[in-house]
Motif scaffolding. Structure first.
Motif, short mmCIF file in Angstrom:
data_model
loop_
_atom_site.label_atom_id
_atom_site.label_comp_id
_atom_site.label_asym_id
_atom_site.label_seq_id
_atom_site.Cartn_x
_atom_site.Cartn_y
_atom_site.Cartn_z
N TRP A 1 -6.61 6.14 2.70
CA TRP A 1 -6.59 4.83 3.35
C TRP A 1 -6.29 5.05 4.82
O TRP A 1 -5.51 5.92 5.21
N ILE B 1 0.88 -1.16 0.00
CA ILE B 1 0.00 0.00 0.00
C ILE B 1 0.91 1.21 0.00
O ILE B 1 1.73 1.39 0.90
N TYR C 1 -2.60 0.49 -4.46
CA TYR C 1 -2.53 -0.85 -3.88
C TYR C 1 -1.90 -1.77 -4.92
O TYR C 1 -2.29 -1.77 -6.08
#
Length: 158
Positions: free
Chosen positions: A139, A49, A126
């Motif tokens: 996120w 991520i 991602y």
């Protein structure tokens, strides 16, 4: 030796769990205080991520704005004035709590880090094995679920 032993200044600033990354938690604390977004790539639950560190306030402001667009304020009627969506109210409470926490932490004279529980990223990519990368605006994840990180943001190859 117990990390919480009284009188040990270093132990007071170190996490009690060896799996926790004190350095990364410090970066998350600094992002909450307004440090310009540092690019990081995290390893978390088998995927990468990648994004810019951002504050909890910025994350919850984004959530509030999204909820305001999705579910508008209920219109006023003869019985009641217009009411905000409960999700918007929840986001506003989170914004206020984050601001208070960050102001307290970054007030003059503070010498101990908060050891933040969550990290927030913006402009997120991602990378999941066997799948093409995908993007989101923000996120939020638990720091104790991160198994590694590096400084710098991953981008898709051309």
């Amino acid at each position: 030796m117990d990390n919480q032993t009284e009188g040990n200044d270093e132990a007071a600033t170190q996490p009690s769990d060896d799996r926790e990354d004190y350095f990364f938690r410090t970066l998350a604390d600094l992002a909450n205080g307004g440090l310009p977004g540092m690019a990081v790539t995290l390893t978390c639950d088998g995927m990468l991520i990648s994004g810019q560190l951002t504050s909890s306030v910025a994350f919850f402001e984004y959530i509030r704005e999204a909820w305001e667009r999705i579910v508008p304020t209920r219109p006023a009627d003869d019985e009641q004035p217009g009411k905000k969506n409960a999700l918007v109210v929840l986001a506003e409470q989170a914004i206020e709590a984050s601001r208070e926490r960050n102001e307290e932490f970054f007030s003059e004279g503070t010498t101990e880090f908060l050891l933040t529980t969550f990290v927030h990223l913006r402009d997120v990519r991602y990378f999941v094995p066997g799948s093409p990368p995908f993007k989101t605006d923000f996120w939020r994840g638990r720091i104790d679920r991160i198994s590694g990180f590096n400084i710098g943001q991953m981008v898709e190859a051309d």
